[in-house]
Design a protein around this motif. Structure first.
Motif, PDB file in Angstrom:
ATOM      1  N   GLN A 147       1.490 -12.853  -9.556  1.00  0.00           N
ATOM      2  CA  GLN A 147       1.112 -11.648 -10.300  1.00  0.00           C
ATOM      3  C   GLN A 147       0.450 -10.613  -9.398  1.00  0.00           C
ATOM      4  N   LEU A 148      -0.407 -11.062  -8.496  1.00  0.00           N
ATOM      5  CA  LEU A 148      -1.090 -10.125  -7.603  1.00  0.00           C
ATOM      6  C   LEU A 148      -0.104  -9.433  -6.671  1.00  0.00           C
ATOM      7  N   LEU A 149       0.909 -10.149  -6.217  1.00  0.00           N
ATOM      8  CA  LEU A 149       1.950  -9.517  -5.417  1.00  0.00           C
ATOM      9  C   LEU A 149       2.733  -8.521  -6.266  1.00  0.00           C
ATOM     10  N   LYS A 150       2.945  -8.851  -7.534  1.00  0.00           N
ATOM     11  CA  LYS A 150       3.677  -7.961  -8.451  1.00  0.00           C
ATOM     12  C   LYS A 150       2.900  -6.674  -8.695  1.00  0.00           C
ATOM     13  N   VAL A 151       1.566  -6.753  -8.739  1.00  0.00           N
ATOM     14  CA  VAL A 151       0.743  -5.559  -8.887  1.00  0.00           C
ATOM     15  C   VAL A 151       1.066  -4.566  -7.769  1.00  0.00           C
ATOM     16  N   LEU A 152       1.137  -5.054  -6.549  1.00  0.00           N
ATOM     17  CA  LEU A 152       1.425  -4.187  -5.395  1.00  0.00           C
ATOM     18  C   LEU A 152       2.852  -3.652  -5.460  1.00  0.00           C
ATOM     19  N   ASP A 153       3.800  -4.510  -5.851  1.00  0.00           N
ATOM     20  CA  ASP A 153       5.189  -4.072  -5.991  1.00  0.00           C
ATOM     21  C   ASP A 153       5.321  -2.966  -7.037  1.00  0.00           C
ATOM     22  N   ASP A 154       4.607  -3.127  -8.162  1.00  0.00           N
ATOM     23  CA  ASP A 154       4.690  -2.142  -9.238  1.00  0.00           C
ATOM     24  C   ASP A 154       4.122  -0.796  -8.804  1.00  0.00           C
ATOM     25  N   LEU A 155       3.022  -0.823  -8.081  1.00  0.00           N
ATOM     26  CA  LEU A 155       2.440   0.428  -7.580  1.00  0.00           C
ATOM     27  C   LEU A 155       3.414   1.130  -6.645  1.00  0.00           C
ATOM     28  N   CYS A 156       4.079   0.368  -5.805  1.00  0.00           N
ATOM     29  CA  CYS A 156       5.077   0.963  -4.903  1.00  0.00           C
ATOM     30  C   CYS A 156       6.225   1.563  -5.699  1.00  0.00           C
ATOM     31  N   ASP A 157       6.658   0.867  -6.757  1.00  0.00           N
ATOM     32  CA  ASP A 157       7.752   1.384  -7.580  1.00  0.00           C
ATOM     33  C   ASP A 157       7.379   2.703  -8.235  1.00  0.00           C
ATOM     34  N   GLU A 158       6.088   2.871  -8.545  1.00  0.00           N
ATOM     35  CA  GLU A 158       5.628   4.122  -9.140  1.00  0.00           C
ATOM     36  C   GLU A 158       5.388   5.206  -8.090  1.00  0.00           C
ATOM     37  N   GLY A 159       5.647   4.878  -6.841  1.00  0.00           N
ATOM     38  CA  GLY A 159       5.516   5.865  -5.779  1.00  0.00           C
ATOM     39  C   GLY A 159       4.197   5.828  -5.044  1.00  0.00           C
ATOM     40  N   HIS A 186       2.302   3.953  -2.459  1.00  0.00           N
ATOM     41  CA  HIS A 186       2.441   2.949  -1.407  1.00  0.00           C
ATOM     42  C   HIS A 186       1.153   2.746  -0.612  1.00  0.00           C
ATOM     43  N   ALA A 187       0.167   3.610  -0.816  1.00  0.00           N
ATOM     44  CA  ALA A 187      -1.015   3.607   0.048  1.00  0.00           C
ATOM     45  C   ALA A 187      -1.748   2.274   0.039  1.00  0.00           C
ATOM     46  N   LEU A 188      -1.867   1.649  -1.150  1.00  0.00           N
ATOM     47  CA  LEU A 188      -2.626   0.395  -1.212  1.00  0.00           C
ATOM     48  C   LEU A 188      -1.925  -0.720  -0.429  1.00  0.00           C
ATOM     49  N   SER A 189      -0.626  -0.913  -0.679  1.00  0.00           N
ATOM     50  CA  SER A 189       0.107  -1.959   0.033  1.00  0.00           C
ATOM     51  C   SER A 189       0.064  -1.745   1.538  1.00  0.00           C
ATOM     52  N   LEU A 190       0.250  -0.504   1.966  1.00  0.00           N
ATOM     53  CA  LEU A 190       0.233  -0.203   3.400  1.00  0.00           C
ATOM     54  C   LEU A 190      -1.142  -0.479   3.999  1.00  0.00           C
ATOM     55  N   ARG A 191      -2.186  -0.098   3.271  1.00  0.00           N
ATOM     56  CA  ARG A 191      -3.547  -0.309   3.764  1.00  0.00           C
ATOM     57  C   ARG A 191      -3.863  -1.796   3.885  1.00  0.00           C
ATOM     58  N   LEU A 192      -3.510  -2.563   2.836  1.00  0.00           N
ATOM     59  CA  LEU A 192      -3.810  -3.991   2.849  1.00  0.00           C
ATOM     60  C   LEU A 192      -2.976  -4.736   3.891  1.00  0.00           C
ATOM     61  N   GLU A 193      -1.748  -4.298   4.070  1.00  0.00           N
ATOM     62  CA  GLU A 193      -0.910  -4.926   5.095  1.00  0.00           C
ATOM     63  C   GLU A 193      -1.446  -4.620   6.492  1.00  0.00           C
ATOM     64  N   ASP A 194      -1.874  -3.393   6.678  1.00  0.00           N
ATOM     65  CA  ASP A 194      -2.408  -2.991   7.974  1.00  0.00           C
ATOM     66  C   ASP A 194      -3.730  -3.699   8.281  1.00  0.00           C
ATOM     67  N   LYS A 195      -4.561  -3.860   7.245  1.00  0.00           N
ATOM     68  CA  LYS A 195      -5.891  -4.447   7.445  1.00  0.00           C
ATOM     69  C   LYS A 195      -5.829  -5.950   7.718  1.00  0.00           C
ATOM     70  N   PHE A 196      -5.048  -6.666   6.881  1.00  0.00           N
ATOM     71  CA  PHE A 196      -5.042  -8.132   7.050  1.00  0.00           C
ATOM     72  C   PHE A 196      -3.713  -8.773   6.625  1.00  0.00           C
ATOM     73  N   ARG A 197      -2.609  -8.019   6.797  1.00  0.00           N
ATOM     74  CA  ARG A 197      -1.266  -8.541   6.533  1.00  0.00           C
ATOM     75  C   ARG A 197      -1.179  -9.146   5.127  1.00  0.00           C
ATOM     76  N   CYS A 198      -1.683  -8.408   4.169  1.00  0.00           N
ATOM     77  CA  CYS A 198      -1.828  -8.943   2.805  1.00  0.00           C
ATOM     78  C   CYS A 198      -0.494  -9.349   2.186  1.00  0.00           C
ATOM     79  N   VAL A 199       0.466  -8.448   2.164  1.00  0.00           N
ATOM     80  CA  VAL A 199       1.748  -8.739   1.517  1.00  0.00           C
ATOM     81  C   VAL A 199       2.457  -9.882   2.241  1.00  0.00           C
TER      82      VAL A 199
END
Length: 328
Positions: free
Chosen positions: A33-45, A47-60
């Motif tokens: 579900q937590l991964l889906k939260v990030l996917d849904d935000l990206c689908d809505e346009g 992307h900042a959160l996923s990019l930030r979390l991936e950059d900070k600690f490879r979250c996705v």
């Protein structure tokens, strides 16, 4: 404190938990579900959160690795439809909904998904409150509104109070972000008691509304026109931004949502119908609840909308409405 900082701390903490040992089925489901939260935000346009979390600690990357290691696959990512066009003519929302309700197809000829059955159940869930009026936030809650309105039930109000409306009456493109901020600030402080959460939100939001008196005055007038002792606002879910805003303006207001994100389960508790967050994006993007019409304006106390020019969308939306109404 706010949206980005809360999510950064929350996801980092959860990843430490998931990578610390064997996971239960509940933990695997939560990780999906937590991964889906990030996917849904990206689908809505967004992307900042996923990019930030991936950059900070490879979250996705790490969340996907957690799922793979536990023999699980992510929920399917939803991809939005092609942008729709709407007519230039504005029509009073009440008139449009009245006409729509008498132009529906034979429900016996329509097929329903698990989600549509879920929405019919959600509508019945809302009906548990007696001597209560209901404000359905459109477009996302059109189906529950049409479902409960079929028998002429009184005390039902369909208000398209969302991003477009708030932008219109505030004059601020990002007004909804300002209203949402206290929700994440409260979550970041670890507040999970709803009434403490609500008090924190109301206190912070009052400061914002001082800068936007037209927003508060407009919403207060809409609520004042409802002659009931109790008002339940119905929304699809996630943050509960608009229901929380309305409840901060009028003490009669409480609310129900179809679902929310896992990090708000403990806050909203019995105010949510289910914990199936993974269905939320589908709930919000049904033809009837996403594409049938769009907010146009608010004049003389009335909402006006513009209708889709796509006949396929119109027919699909009517089929969804007919099916859900038949289940109630």
């Amino acid at each position: 404190m706010g949206f980005l900082s809360f999510n950064e701390k929350y996801y980092a903490r959860k990843l430490d938990e998931y990578e610390g040992g064997a996971l239960s089925d509940a933990q695997i489901y939560e990780a999906k579900q937590l991964l889906k939260v990030l996917d849904d935000l990206c689908d809505e346009g967004y992307h900042a959160l996923s990019l930030r979390l991936e950059d900070k600690f490879r979250c996705v990357t790490r969340l996907k690795a957690v799922l793979k290691r536990n023999g699980a696959r992510p929920f399917e990512a939803y991809h939005a439809h092609t942008p729709l066009t709407y007519g230039k003519c504005e029509r009073a929302l009440d008139d449009f909904l009245s006409a729509l309700s008498v132009s529906l197809p034979d429900p016996a000829q329509e097929e329903g998904s698990d989600l549509l059955f879920d929405i019919a159940d959600y509508s019945r869930f809302l009906c548990r409150d007696k001597d209560t009026s209901y404000v359905f936030l459109l477009r996302d809650c059109l189906l529950p509104y049409m479902c409960l309105a079929k028998d002429g039930k009184e005390g039902l109000y369909a208000y398209p109070i969302g991003r477009a409306f708030l932008r219109d009456i505030s004059g601020n493109e990002n007004f909804d972000d300002a209203i949402r901020l206290p929700i994440y600030s409260a979550a970041e402080e670890g507040i999970d008691d709803f009434y403490e959460f609500k008090e924190f939100f109301a206190r912070e939001t009052a400061k914002t509304l001082k800068t936007y008196p037209r927003v508060k005055d407009t919403l207060a007038r809409l609520l004042d026109a409802i002659p009931y002792d109790k008002v339940t606002v119905a929304e699809s879910g996630y943050c509960g931004t608009v229901p929380m805003l309305l409840s901060s303006i009028d003490a009669r207001v409480d609310f129900k949502m179809y679902t929310t994100a896992p990090f708000f389960f403990d806050v909203y508790k019995d105010r949510i119908f289910c914990k199936r967050y993974e269905r939320l994006r589908l709930f919000e993007t049904l033809k009837s609840q996403d594409a049938l019409f769009e907010y146009a304006s608010f004049k003389d106390g009335k909402f006006y909308v513009r209708m889709t020019e796509d006949e396929g969308v119109f027919d699909g939306a009517k089929a969804e409405i007919a099916f859900v109404r038949a289940q109630a």
